[in-house]
Design an enzyme around this catalytic site. Sequence first.
Site, PDB file in Angstrom:
ATOM      1  N   ASP A 193       0.802  -1.231   0.000  1.00  0.00           N
ATOM      2  CA  ASP A 193       0.000   0.000   0.000  1.00  0.00           C
ATOM      3  C   ASP A 193       0.836   1.281   0.000  1.00  0.00           C
ATOM      4  O   ASP A 193       0.273   2.378   0.061  1.00  0.00           O
ATOM      5  CB  ASP A 193      -0.959  -0.009   1.198  1.00  0.00           C
ATOM      6  N   GLU A 279      12.050  -4.414  12.006  1.00  0.00           N
ATOM      7  CA  GLU A 279      13.194  -3.857  11.277  1.00  0.00           C
ATOM      8  C   GLU A 279      14.424  -3.806  12.177  1.00  0.00           C
ATOM      9  O   GLU A 279      15.522  -4.204  11.782  1.00  0.00           O
ATOM     10  CB  GLU A 279      12.904  -2.426  10.798  1.00  0.00           C
TER      11      GLU A 279
HETATM   12  C1  UGA Z   1       3.776  -0.644   9.177  1.00  0.00           C
HETATM   13  C2  UGA Z   1       5.096  -1.104   8.552  1.00  0.00           C
HETATM   14  O1  UGA Z   1       5.442  -0.311   7.452  1.00  0.00           O
HETATM   15  C3  UGA Z   1       4.950  -2.535   8.100  1.00  0.00           C
HETATM   16  O2  UGA Z   1       6.102  -2.930   7.424  1.00  0.00           O
HETATM   17  C4  UGA Z   1       4.689  -3.385   9.294  1.00  0.00           C
HETATM   18  O3  UGA Z   1       4.520  -4.718   8.897  1.00  0.00           O
HETATM   19  C5  UGA Z   1       3.430  -2.904   9.960  1.00  0.00           C
HETATM   20  O4  UGA Z   1       3.457  -1.509  10.235  1.00  0.00           O
HETATM   21  C6  UGA Z   1       3.262  -3.625  11.267  1.00  0.00           C
HETATM   22  O5  UGA Z   1       4.214  -3.669  12.020  1.00  0.00           O
HETATM   23  O6  UGA Z   1       2.183  -4.116  11.544  1.00  0.00           O
HETATM   24  P1  UGA Z   1       1.310  -0.295   8.194  1.00  0.00           P
HETATM   25  O7  UGA Z   1       1.029   0.630   7.086  1.00  0.00           O
HETATM   26  O8  UGA Z   1       0.939   0.150   9.571  1.00  0.00           O
HETATM   27  O9  UGA Z   1       2.848  -0.691   8.133  1.00  0.00           O
HETATM   28  O10 UGA Z   1       0.668  -1.738   7.985  1.00  0.00           O
HETATM   29  P2  UGA Z   1      -0.117  -2.352   6.745  1.00  0.00           P
HETATM   30  O11 UGA Z   1       0.111  -1.570   5.500  1.00  0.00           O
HETATM   31  O12 UGA Z   1      -1.501  -2.614   7.165  1.00  0.00           O
HETATM   32  O13 UGA Z   1       0.598  -3.768   6.603  1.00  0.00           O
HETATM   33  C7  UGA Z   1       1.961  -3.904   6.209  1.00  0.00           C
HETATM   34  C8  UGA Z   1       2.079  -5.006   5.157  1.00  0.00           C
HETATM   35  O14 UGA Z   1       1.616  -6.246   5.693  1.00  0.00           O
HETATM   36  C9  UGA Z   1       1.249  -4.727   3.901  1.00  0.00           C
HETATM   37  O15 UGA Z   1       1.971  -5.087   2.760  1.00  0.00           O
HETATM   38  C10 UGA Z   1       0.022  -5.599   4.091  1.00  0.00           C
HETATM   39  O16 UGA Z   1      -0.532  -6.061   2.863  1.00  0.00           O
HETATM   40  C11 UGA Z   1       0.546  -6.759   4.919  1.00  0.00           C
HETATM   41  N1  UGA Z   1      -0.458  -7.324   5.860  1.00  0.00           N
HETATM   42  C12 UGA Z   1      -1.232  -6.522   6.629  1.00  0.00           C
HETATM   43  C13 UGA Z   1      -0.603  -8.690   5.927  1.00  0.00           C
HETATM   44  O17 UGA Z   1       0.096  -9.434   5.224  1.00  0.00           O
HETATM   45  N2  UGA Z   1      -1.544  -9.209   6.783  1.00  0.00           N
HETATM   46  C14 UGA Z   1      -2.358  -8.427   7.559  1.00  0.00           C
HETATM   47  O18 UGA Z   1      -3.210  -8.961   8.308  1.00  0.00           O
HETATM   48  C15 UGA Z   1      -2.184  -7.048   7.474  1.00  0.00           C
HETATM   49 MN    MN Z   2       0.625   0.402   5.131  1.00  0.00          MN
END
Ligand code: UGA
Ligand code: MN
Length: 367
Positions: A193, A279
């Site tokens: 995203d 990280e």
């Molecule tokens: C932030 C960080 O940039 C992420 O790298 C980190 O994984 C995340 O927080 C975290 O620690 O939870 P954020 O924008 O808050 O990112 O989180 P999302 O964009 O919702 O998810 C990060 C990535 O994990 C996305 O590529 C999303 O597709 C994936 N994701 C999210 C999953 O694979 N499973 C889920 O249930 C939610």
């Molecule tokens: Mn995100």
Amino acid sequence: MPKCFAWLIMLSLFLLLLILSQTQTSTSAVIQTTIKNMKSSIQSKVLETKLNIHRKLPLLPDKSEIFTDFCNASLEYKARPYRPDLPILYIITPTYTRREQVVEMVRMSHTLLHVDNVVWILAEDSDKCSPLVESMLQRFKMPYVHLVSPMPAMYKTEKYKPRGVASRRAGLNWVLANHDKSKKGIVYFADDDNTYDLKIFEELRKTQRVSVFPVGFVGSKGSPGITSPIVKNGKVVGFSDDWFASRMFPVDMAGFAINVEFLASRPEASMPFWAGYEEDVFIQTLDIKLEYLEPLANDCTEVLVWHTKTVSEKTPKVRLTEHLDTNLKSLVQDIVFKGMDTYDKKLSKNELKVCFDANRCDKYSNL
Ligand code: UGA
Ligand code: MN
């Protein structure tokens, strides 16, 4: 009388000190045993930090709890020819099924389609390979690897879940097992995203060991919304971030890249299942000193990647029982396949609204 008071005060002070020192020894004893227990419970050696003890969960689950499956791959450079003069960029993207997934995939793929030598490793947070993800990957005609690796069950009940970790670990394993060592390769963790300036990809190719650079739109509301290494005379000397949280490397997931050869020289490297510290602990396990981090983006003076978020809505329902001889039949199939709606056979209120005479469409006023 005052003498008696003085004695009383001294006695209570002594007692207080005694209690304090005992609590300290017992706390540190607890810390020591917890760390010891945790160390023996994790599979590979991961640098433990004192903060994880409050969490009760290990940084890594038992190996049997990690499931990874290979769905498909195509390593042919169809959309853009392979450039032997350029390093390969392994873009590892965690993804999961939700209504806006198709939108993120279109957006991100269309960014990556502008970049040479990209191998897109898409790893789903699921135990099954999604036909939607696979069909889209086939259409983009770029080299891709489609994997699945769900978040281990033990972490699913946490308030802050380690999202995307299982996927990134699966992606890393694939790179280490499949990269052609005669070529230069770079690994970058790119969430599905985020928004990427094309310049960042050319910057990533310079990575010799571990590179770092600024990321925009991170942090809590009201903060400047930036995380960045601090660079002086071309060297990383510190970090600016809104949330330090005792991290040694307060770096965002989108704010660093690793050279594959360097990664391969660090068999201990491991990303932990620990939200907020993925990280930091991962970079710690890469065993690299601050002064060796390579600042990119013109010595970290430019923001070339941002966290962005598509508004998430509950998946609506759709129904179509009439006009099946028009495009609507296939269109409804398409939006259901793309996860934008679910099909509802029953409720007439979910019937797709139609109007056939432009002069009469005004009767469907939503006012
Ligand atoms: C932030 C960080 O940039 C992420 O790298 C980190 O994984 C995340 O927080 C975290 O620690 O939870 P954020 O924008 O808050 O990112 O989180 P999302 O964009 O919702 O998810 C990060 C990535 O994990 C996305 O590529 C999303 O597709 C994936 N994701 C999210 C999953 O694979 N499973 C889920 O249930 C939610
Ligand atoms: Mn995100």
